[in-house]
Design a protein around this motif. Structure first.
Motif, mmCIF file in Angstrom:
data_model
loop_
_atom_site.group_PDB
_atom_site.id
_atom_site.type_symbol
_atom_site.label_atom_id
_atom_site.label_comp_id
_atom_site.label_asym_id
_atom_site.label_seq_id
_atom_site.Cartn_x
_atom_site.Cartn_y
_atom_site.Cartn_z
ATOM 1 N N LEU A 24 4.062 1.889 3.338
ATOM 2 C CA LEU A 24 2.816 1.788 4.096
ATOM 3 C C LEU A 24 2.151 0.433 3.878
ATOM 4 O O LEU A 24 1.753 -0.246 4.833
ATOM 5 N N LEU A 25 2.036 0.021 2.623
ATOM 6 C CA LEU A 25 1.353 -1.238 2.311
ATOM 7 C C LEU A 25 2.149 -2.436 2.819
ATOM 8 O O LEU A 25 1.579 -3.361 3.421
ATOM 9 N N PHE B 190 5.443 4.400 10.381
ATOM 10 C CA PHE B 190 4.890 4.443 11.737
ATOM 11 C C PHE B 190 3.370 4.542 11.739
ATOM 12 O O PHE B 190 2.766 4.562 12.808
ATOM 13 N N ILE B 191 2.753 4.617 10.574
ATOM 14 C CA ILE B 191 1.311 4.444 10.482
ATOM 15 C C ILE B 191 0.976 3.000 10.114
ATOM 16 O O ILE B 191 0.099 2.369 10.700
ATOM 17 N N GLY B 192 1.696 2.460 9.124
ATOM 18 C CA GLY B 192 1.379 1.121 8.623
ATOM 19 C C GLY B 192 1.737 0.005 9.575
ATOM 20 O O GLY B 192 0.936 -0.914 9.802
ATOM 21 N N PRO C 288 -5.485 -4.536 4.441
ATOM 22 C CA PRO C 288 -4.342 -3.625 4.320
ATOM 23 C C PRO C 288 -4.403 -2.706 3.107
ATOM 24 O O PRO C 288 -4.032 -1.540 3.198
ATOM 25 N N VAL C 289 -4.855 -3.225 1.976
ATOM 26 C CA VAL C 289 -4.939 -2.377 0.782
ATOM 27 C C VAL C 289 -5.965 -1.270 0.977
ATOM 28 O O VAL C 289 -5.739 -0.103 0.615
ATOM 29 N N ILE C 290 -7.106 -1.602 1.569
ATOM 30 C CA ILE C 290 -8.145 -0.592 1.802
ATOM 31 C C ILE C 290 -7.632 0.503 2.731
ATOM 32 O O ILE C 290 -7.792 1.704 2.460
ATOM 33 N N ILE C 291 -6.988 0.097 3.833
ATOM 34 C CA ILE C 291 -6.466 1.084 4.783
ATOM 35 C C ILE C 291 -5.372 1.918 4.138
ATOM 36 O O ILE C 291 -5.309 3.146 4.318
ATOM 37 N N SER C 292 -4.494 1.288 3.357
ATOM 38 C CA SER C 292 -3.416 2.027 2.693
ATOM 39 C C SER C 292 -3.970 3.068 1.740
ATOM 40 O O SER C 292 -3.496 4.210 1.698
ATOM 41 N N VAL C 293 -4.976 2.680 0.978
ATOM 42 C CA VAL C 293 -5.571 3.628 0.032
ATOM 43 C C VAL C 293 -6.213 4.795 0.770
ATOM 44 O O VAL C 293 -6.070 5.960 0.370
ATOM 45 N N LEU C 294 -6.923 4.505 1.868
ATOM 46 C CA LEU C 294 -7.574 5.584 2.620
ATOM 47 C C LEU C 294 -6.542 6.545 3.214
ATOM 48 O O LEU C 294 -6.701 7.769 3.134
ATOM 49 N N VAL C 295 -5.475 5.993 3.800
ATOM 50 C CA VAL C 295 -4.437 6.853 4.393
ATOM 51 C C VAL C 295 -3.761 7.680 3.312
ATOM 52 O O VAL C 295 -3.518 8.885 3.481
ATOM 53 N N ALA D 138 1.958 17.364 9.155
ATOM 54 C CA ALA D 138 1.458 17.813 10.461
ATOM 55 C C ALA D 138 0.142 17.131 10.821
ATOM 56 O O ALA D 138 -0.124 16.863 11.992
ATOM 57 N N VAL D 139 -0.685 16.842 9.824
ATOM 58 C CA VAL D 139 -1.975 16.199 10.095
ATOM 59 C C VAL D 139 -1.800 14.724 10.420
ATOM 60 O O VAL D 139 -2.453 14.186 11.332
ATOM 61 N N LEU D 140 -0.905 14.033 9.703
ATOM 62 C CA LEU D 140 -0.773 12.591 9.885
ATOM 63 C C LEU D 140 0.220 12.202 10.980
ATOM 64 O O LEU D 140 0.199 11.060 11.440
ATOM 65 N N SER D 141 1.094 13.118 11.382
ATOM 66 C CA SER D 141 2.059 12.775 12.442
ATOM 67 C C SER D 141 1.383 12.414 13.763
ATOM 68 O O SER D 141 1.761 11.404 14.394
#
Length: 638
Positions: free
Chosen positions: A73-74, A389-391, A406-413, A444-447
């Motif tokens: 992701l990161l 496919f999220i990152g 990117p680090v902030i978004i990665s941590v939140l995800v 199922a939530v993140l797909s």
């Protein structure tokens, strides 16, 4: 033969370097978080460097599957964020290469990483988990190192409580010593007082030698021959120097793995499926045995003969039978005997059912843990592909590289994924949810989120436009910006004053007619709003004409007109008429009472605001019309 393009190699190199660095960073962070869980088993045990190296080595192997998705992701975020920030992603798209084609090489790499993660969990992970569990059990069983505190009782020595008033760290001498020794019971306790002493360990680290100076020994002499005596003899001893040997195993011994047979994390998929079949067969046999035992239970009272039992059954079949009457006719000793017998039977039945319930629930828990671990090997491997496919699309959308955004978004995800995954695991382990639902809820939530970001990034759609979300929020809450018309240094076309005056006068007349016919100060009719709505575009037409006049008059050099133009409000042209454009949405909103009430109050608020805005528009129109006519009159005089 597969043809690998230079672009694929370039993106793969960018991703590979970042992935390696991100993996070690994520591995280190997860190890530090994991270490706090077992810090009590490490501190004060005097563990050797070899044992600590094994502990951290097994820990690192266990956390590899968890670190891979976060690293993907990161690194994907940073890779495409750097490409977007340096405009390389724009050049790639300008060359006719779509975003999915740019993802092509990384998709292949991530698929191999996912397969490697699955292989690691199925082959390397079980051995590492089993070895770590054995090592952890051995560390828990190891006695702590001698670190005697001052001023409090220390119970780290078996069957002994030691109190030290003061100690000398340099010489190892202890002062003001008080020892409570207990062997079998409190009656056998011994109290030892000493002025000073020293505590040392033997060479084989199996015992402690306590050298005491100037003290007294008080000990009870309770034994079997004095068991019936009320008085307890004791002995008292005064000594100048005395040595006491205490049992204290300070060595490290590896525990037996037999107690870890139910550790599902230490098994491969084939072993898990084999053990599930075995456990299911065993506990099904236990359940059938419990069922047959319950069928053989007899609740007949032993005080009754067969003839009495038949008579009781016959009486029970008639309406005249009353158990209270039979009980009241019994003698007192029989009553007490019957009550005691009934209470004993009830307690025995409750205890038996609790024991059987504990066995069956424990079996269900063990089987659920094996099934959870079996599904977990697949979900963790799939999470690598999901996080890519999220990152990657997010990096292409935000176009920010480095380790900031990117680090902030990665941590939140990852936090969102961890919350859902941990919640699903606990609910599945407790039996509230099915295993497949609990372990699949995070995916199922993140797909849908991954599909949404990929679609938006591939179509160059705006997702993180702050102005768009701010305008949407302001529209929802009924907020608006103030108009500011500034002086232009260069004017290409002069305003059409005569035409603007004509339009402003017509707008003022239309505003007056609209306010009179629609009664904006009163609450709207609920039926007309939600069920019988008829289109109302009058304010939209007025607002469009007014904006054209404002745009034309903004070319003037008259400061009074420019000042008055800034007083025009931004009008909401449809919010005062109905909540939604489509009729069925209005009907649904009316049926959902809380939503309907909110939308009705919001619409009423917009009606009142529109009434004030129309008054302000009419006032500004009159001021500007007078100013234009004054300018024209002054021009004629000149």
């Amino acid at each position: 033969m597969i043809h690998v393009k230079k672009l694929d190699i370039f993106i793969a190199k960018q991703f590979g370097v970042l992935f390696v660095g991100a993996f070690f960073i994520c591995q280190f962070v997860l190890m530090m978080q994991f270490l706090w869980k077992y810090v009590n088993e490490l501190i004060g045990k005097g563990l050797s460097v070899e044992v600590l190296a094994q502990f951290f080595g097994y820990m690192a192997l266990i956390l590899v599957p968890q670190a891979l998705p976060l690293a993907i992701l990161l690194s994907a975020l940073i890779t495409f964020g750097n490409l977007g920030e340096s405009s390389e992603l724009t050049a790639i798209k300008a060359a006719g290469i779509s975003l999915m084609q740019a993802f092509r090489s990384l998709i292949v790499i991530v698929v191999f990483i996912s397969l490697g993660s699955f292989y690691f969990q199925n082959v390397v992970g079980p051995n590492a988990n089993m070895s770590f569990a054995r090592l952890l059990m051995s560390m828990k069983q190891k006695s702590p190192e001698l670190e005697i505190p001052e001023g409090i009782f220390y119970d780290g020595i078996p069957q002994c409580n030691l109190y030290v008033q003061k100690k000398n760290v340099e010489t190892g001498m202890l002062y003001g010593i008080m020892i409570y020794r207990m062997t079998d019971s409190y009656e056998d306790a011994a109290i030892i007082l000493a002025d000073s002493g020293m505590l040392q360990s033997t060479a084989e680290k199996k015992h402690l030698v306590l050298s005491l100076y100037d003290g007294e020994w008080f000990e009870n002499m309770k034994s079997q021959e004095f068991a019936g005596s009320a008085s307890v003899p004791y002995r008292r001893e005064t000594f100048v120097r005395k040595k006491i040997v205490l049992d204290f195993d300070a060595d490290f011994n590896v525990a037996d793995a037999g107690a870890l047979s139910n550790n599902s994390r230490g098994k491969s998929i084939s072993q898990i499926r084999h053990d599930i079949d075995s456990l299911t067969h065993v506990y099904d046999s236990i359940g059938r045995a419990f069922y047959h035992d319950m069928r053989r239970v007899s609740w007949a009272l032993p005080a009754f003969s067969a003839k009495d039992s038949l008579r009781a059954v016959k009486m029970a079949s008639t309406k005249s039978f009353n158990i209270d009457t039979v009980y009241n006719r019994m003698p007192e000793e029989k009553k007490l005997e019957a009550v005691n017998y009934a209470m004993g039977q009830v307690r025995s039945a409750i205890s038996d059912l609790d024991f059987k319930g504990m066995i069956t629930s424990d079996g269900d828990r063990i089987i659920r843990q094996h099934r959870i671990e079996e599904i977990n090997k697949f979900t963790v491997a799939l999470s690598c592909l999901l996080f890519f496919f999220i990152g990657a699309p997010l990096g292409a959308i935000i176009r920010k590289g480095g380790l900031g955004v990117p680090v902030i978004i990665s941590v939140l995800v990852f936090i969102v994924y961890y919350i859902f995954d941990n919640m699903g695991y606990r609910m599945a382990r407790g039996g509230m949810w099915t295993v497949w639902f609990g372990k699949g809820i995070a995916l199922a939530v993140l797909s849908p989120l991954a599909v949404f970001f990929t679609y938006k990034a591939n179509n160059d759609s705006v997702v993180f436009n702050i102005d768009m979300y701010r305008n949407l929020l302001m529209r929802l809450l009924g907020l608006r910006l103030k108009r500011h018309v500034s002086f232009k240094d260069v004017i290409i076309e002069t305003p059409r004053y005569d035409h603007d005056v004509e339009v402003l006068e017509r707008i003022s007349a239309e505003i007056s007619e609209y306010s009179r016919s629609h009664n904006l100060l009163f609450a709207p009719n609920v039926v007309n709003v939600f069920f019988r709505y008829s289109p109302d575009n009058s304010i939209a037409v007025i607002s469009e004409e007014l904006e054209e006049v404002i745009e034309d008059l903004s070319n003037t050099r008259d400061p009074k007109i420019l000042t008055e133009l800034s007083h025009y409000p931004f009008m909401a042209v449809k919010a005062h008429t109905r909540p939604f454009e489509r009729k069925w949405l209005n009907i649904v909103a009316a049926l959902v009472v809380p939503v309907g009430i909110f939308l009705y109050i919001r619409m009423w608020r917009f009606r009142l605001r529109l009434y004030r805005d129309l008054r302000a528009v009419r006032h500004s129109n009159s001021v500007i019309v007078r100013r234009i006519r004054q300018m024209k009159f002054e021009g004629l005089r000149r």
